[in-house]
Design a protein around this motif. Structure first.
Motif, PDB file in Angstrom:
ATOM      1  N   SER A 196       0.846  -1.194   0.000  1.00  0.00           N
ATOM      2  CA  SER A 196       0.000   0.000   0.000  1.00  0.00           C
ATOM      3  C   SER A 196       0.878   1.239   0.000  1.00  0.00           C
ATOM      4  N   LEU A 197       0.270   2.367  -0.378  1.00  0.00           N
ATOM      5  CA  LEU A 197       1.010   3.626  -0.518  1.00  0.00           C
ATOM      6  C   LEU A 197       0.147   4.776  -0.013  1.00  0.00           C
ATOM      7  N   VAL A 198       0.779   5.718   0.665  1.00  0.00           N
ATOM      8  CA  VAL A 198       0.104   6.952   1.069  1.00  0.00           C
ATOM      9  C   VAL A 198       0.867   8.118   0.460  1.00  0.00           C
ATOM     10  N   MET A 199       0.149   9.008  -0.208  1.00  0.00           N
ATOM     11  CA  MET A 199       0.740  10.171  -0.866  1.00  0.00           C
ATOM     12  C   MET A 199       0.511  11.419  -0.037  1.00  0.00           C
ATOM     13  N   ASP A 200       1.535  12.236   0.072  1.00  0.00           N
ATOM     14  CA  ASP A 200       1.420  13.566   0.665  1.00  0.00           C
ATOM     15  C   ASP A 200       1.486  14.559  -0.489  1.00  0.00           C
ATOM     16  N   VAL A 201       0.322  15.070  -0.895  1.00  0.00           N
ATOM     17  CA  VAL A 201       0.262  16.021  -2.005  1.00  0.00           C
ATOM     18  C   VAL A 201       0.242  17.430  -1.421  1.00  0.00           C
ATOM     19  N   LYS A 202       1.313  18.175  -1.681  1.00  0.00           N
ATOM     20  CA  LYS A 202       1.449  19.519  -1.125  1.00  0.00           C
ATOM     21  C   LYS A 202       0.692  20.531  -1.984  1.00  0.00           C
ATOM     22  N   VAL A 203       0.109  21.540  -1.315  1.00  0.00           N
ATOM     23  CA  VAL A 203      -0.557  22.619  -2.035  1.00  0.00           C
ATOM     24  C   VAL A 203      -0.154  23.951  -1.417  1.00  0.00           C
ATOM     25  N   VAL A 275       1.862  12.947  11.849  1.00  0.00           N
ATOM     26  CA  VAL A 275       0.871  12.084  12.506  1.00  0.00           C
ATOM     27  C   VAL A 275      -0.246  11.695  11.540  1.00  0.00           C
ATOM     28  N   SER A 276      -0.706  12.644  10.734  1.00  0.00           N
ATOM     29  CA  SER A 276      -1.773  12.358   9.783  1.00  0.00           C
ATOM     30  C   SER A 276      -1.353  11.272   8.791  1.00  0.00           C
ATOM     31  N   LEU A 277      -0.155  11.392   8.254  1.00  0.00           N
ATOM     32  CA  LEU A 277       0.331  10.398   7.291  1.00  0.00           C
ATOM     33  C   LEU A 277       0.623   9.067   7.963  1.00  0.00           C
ATOM     34  N   ALA A 278       1.188   9.106   9.162  1.00  0.00           N
ATOM     35  CA  ALA A 278       1.498   7.862   9.880  1.00  0.00           C
ATOM     36  C   ALA A 278       0.225   7.081  10.186  1.00  0.00           C
ATOM     37  N   LYS A 279      -0.818   7.773  10.616  1.00  0.00           N
ATOM     38  CA  LYS A 279      -2.096   7.093  10.881  1.00  0.00           C
ATOM     39  C   LYS A 279      -2.599   6.412   9.616  1.00  0.00           C
ATOM     40  N   ALA A 280      -2.559   7.120   8.499  1.00  0.00           N
ATOM     41  CA  ALA A 280      -3.045   6.548   7.236  1.00  0.00           C
ATOM     42  C   ALA A 280      -2.223   5.331   6.824  1.00  0.00           C
ATOM     43  N   MET A 281      -0.906   5.401   7.004  1.00  0.00           N
ATOM     44  CA  MET A 281      -0.048   4.269   6.636  1.00  0.00           C
ATOM     45  C   MET A 281      -0.316   3.055   7.514  1.00  0.00           C
ATOM     46  N   LEU A 282      -0.488   3.261   8.810  1.00  0.00           N
ATOM     47  CA  LEU A 282      -0.712   2.134   9.725  1.00  0.00           C
ATOM     48  C   LEU A 282      -2.060   1.473   9.482  1.00  0.00           C
ATOM     49  N   VAL A 283      -3.079   2.280   9.181  1.00  0.00           N
ATOM     50  CA  VAL A 283      -4.405   1.711   8.903  1.00  0.00           C
ATOM     51  C   VAL A 283      -4.393   0.986   7.552  1.00  0.00           C
TER      52      VAL A 283
END
Length: 438
Positions: A196-203, A275-283
């Motif tokens: 699985s992959l989680v993306m951090d898209v900056k704006v 924390v936001s990205l870590a939560k998404a990755m762990l779930v």
């Protein structure tokens, strides 16, 4: 017969490329059948005319298959990764990999170098004396198996077509193309054999995507292509209207990473993104059943020092010192000159032209203006005050680290020019905008 100039012409004129034409272009990037001028022209044609989803999928898969494709049968847990579209002061990958692997997932992170005004994860790691960002694939896999994580640069054999195109995009003003960004990111990530992959898209004004509509379009493109290729992916859109954290510059960001992991400095916006990205990755990796359980695990590995210990072990395993977490500056170079940047007026810091600050780091030689250029890891800014801060004339808003007094003073002036200070405090943008998962 396929010819580079005819393929370029097709895309330049707004046509759709066939799978065969795309494969020929990708093969040409590896064999040099597309020379630098032609590869740059092709990148510009794609930048200007775009690609359909089908073209992007074909482009991504061709670049993924241009070299080694990893698999992880030897691992007894989920393999997950994160990727950021980049910004200024974005050192999130270091904290994130340590936290998520300390919680029980495997994180084989293959990172990029700086692009334009944005810093590169690999460049930051190379601030550390002895650190090898390009181990063999066998060594990379061994460290991931032993420690649960490793962060390396793109190897010569992993998506080599993208590696060449990545360098060309950096110096041809074709960085901000959604098809090129999507294919570049996902060709490397899919080749890494992820579950699985989680993306951090900056704006924002320091991101590739300066407005929310473009950020959503990029997030949607990445999620659609990755999910279509069989890797469950979600994208979190996060703010880049100011420097992320308190530092911008390679060695300075590594020092801030140490302070974050040992708990001595956790800048609130940076912590919120981590924390936001870590939560998404762990779930997504099924290490946690839900966000509440994920948050407990994150807090536990930070409080216990497990994440910090793991990061230190990875630094040492890849050739860095064994005591990096205790004394990071023993193995990194400091700037020869450090100059305070002083507020010129009273008021609130209500805005920051983040891209300009990134370019000031490049101007200090902390980034590249030509492909393959050596960079100075010691330069940049620290003690950066966030927007919303009340300052008085003469207060320190940042410090510049440079090789000489002249470049330090010039960079300080650029920094001040990038700030907007006014009497009325303006409303702060959110740190996290939204999540796109399908």
């Amino acid at each position: 017969m396929l010819l580079p100039q005819e393929i370029i012409r097709t895309k330049r004129n707004g046509g759709s490329l066939s799978q065969e034409q795309i494969q020929y272009f990708v093969d040409g990037l590896v064999t040099l059948n597309f020379n630098d001028a032609q590869a740059g022209s092709m990148a510009m044609a794609i930048f200007l005319k775009g690609m359909e989803t089908r073209e992007i999928i074909d482009f991504t898969m061709a670049m993924k298959n241009s070299g080694d494709v990893l698999s992880w049968p030897e691992l007894d847990g989920p393999v997950v990764d994160k990727h950021s579209t980049g910004g200024v002061g974005d050192k999130v990958s270091f904290m994130l990999a340590a936290i998520v692997s300390a919680c029980g997932a495997y994180v084989p992170m293959i990172s990029g170098r700086g692009l334009g005004h944005t810093g590169g994860t690999s460049d930051k790691l190379e601030s550390i004396a002895g650190f090898n960002v390009q181990p063999s694939i066998g060594e990379f896999k061994r460290i991931v198996k032993d420690l649960g994580m490793a962060i390396i640069s793109q190897t010569d054999n992993l998506a080599p077509a993208d590696k060449r195109l990545y360098g060309i995009r950096d110096i041809t003003a074709t960085v901000e193309s959604i098809p090129l960004i999507t294919a570049s990111i996902l060709s490397k990530k899919l080749a890494a054999g992820l579950d699985s992959l989680v993306m951090d898209v900056k704006v924002g004004n320091g991101a590739m995507m300066s407005n929310i509509d473009d950020a959503r379009a990029l997030a949607q493109s990445i999620v659609s292509v990755a999910n279509g290729a069989g890797v469950p992916t979600q994208a979190i859109i996060t703010d880049m209207n100011q420097v992320l954290g308190a530092t911008a510059g390679n060695a300075l960001e590594m020092a801030e990473t140490v302070k974050y992991l040992n708990g001595s400095l956790r800048e609130p916006r940076l912590h919120a993104v981590v924390v936001s990205l870590a939560k998404a990755m762990l779930v997504s990796a099924k290490v946690a059943a839900n966000e509440d359980e994920a948050l407990k695990k994150i807090n536990n590995v930070l409080a216990s020092g497990a994440a910090a210990e793991l990061f230190g072990k990875m630094i040492h395993a890849l050739g860095g010192p064994s005591d990096f977490m205790e004394d990071p500056w023993r193995s990194m170079q400091r700037g020869d000159v450090i100059v305070d940047v002083l507020a010129q007026e009273h008021g609130y810091i209500n805005g920051m032209q983040t891209r300009d600050i990134g370019m000031a780091v490049v101007g200090l030689k902390g980034g590249r203006t030509a492909n393959g250029q050596q960079i100075d890891h010691s330069v940049g800014f620290d003690r950066i005050l966030p927007t919303g801060t009340r300052v008085n004339r003469g207060d320190i808003v940042a410090r510049v680290h440079a090789r000489d007094k002249t470049s330090a003073l010039n960079a300080g002036q650029q920094y001040l020019s990038a700030l907007a200070i006014s009497e009325q405090q303006s409303e702060e943008p959110p740190v996290i905008y939204q999540t796109i998962s399908a």
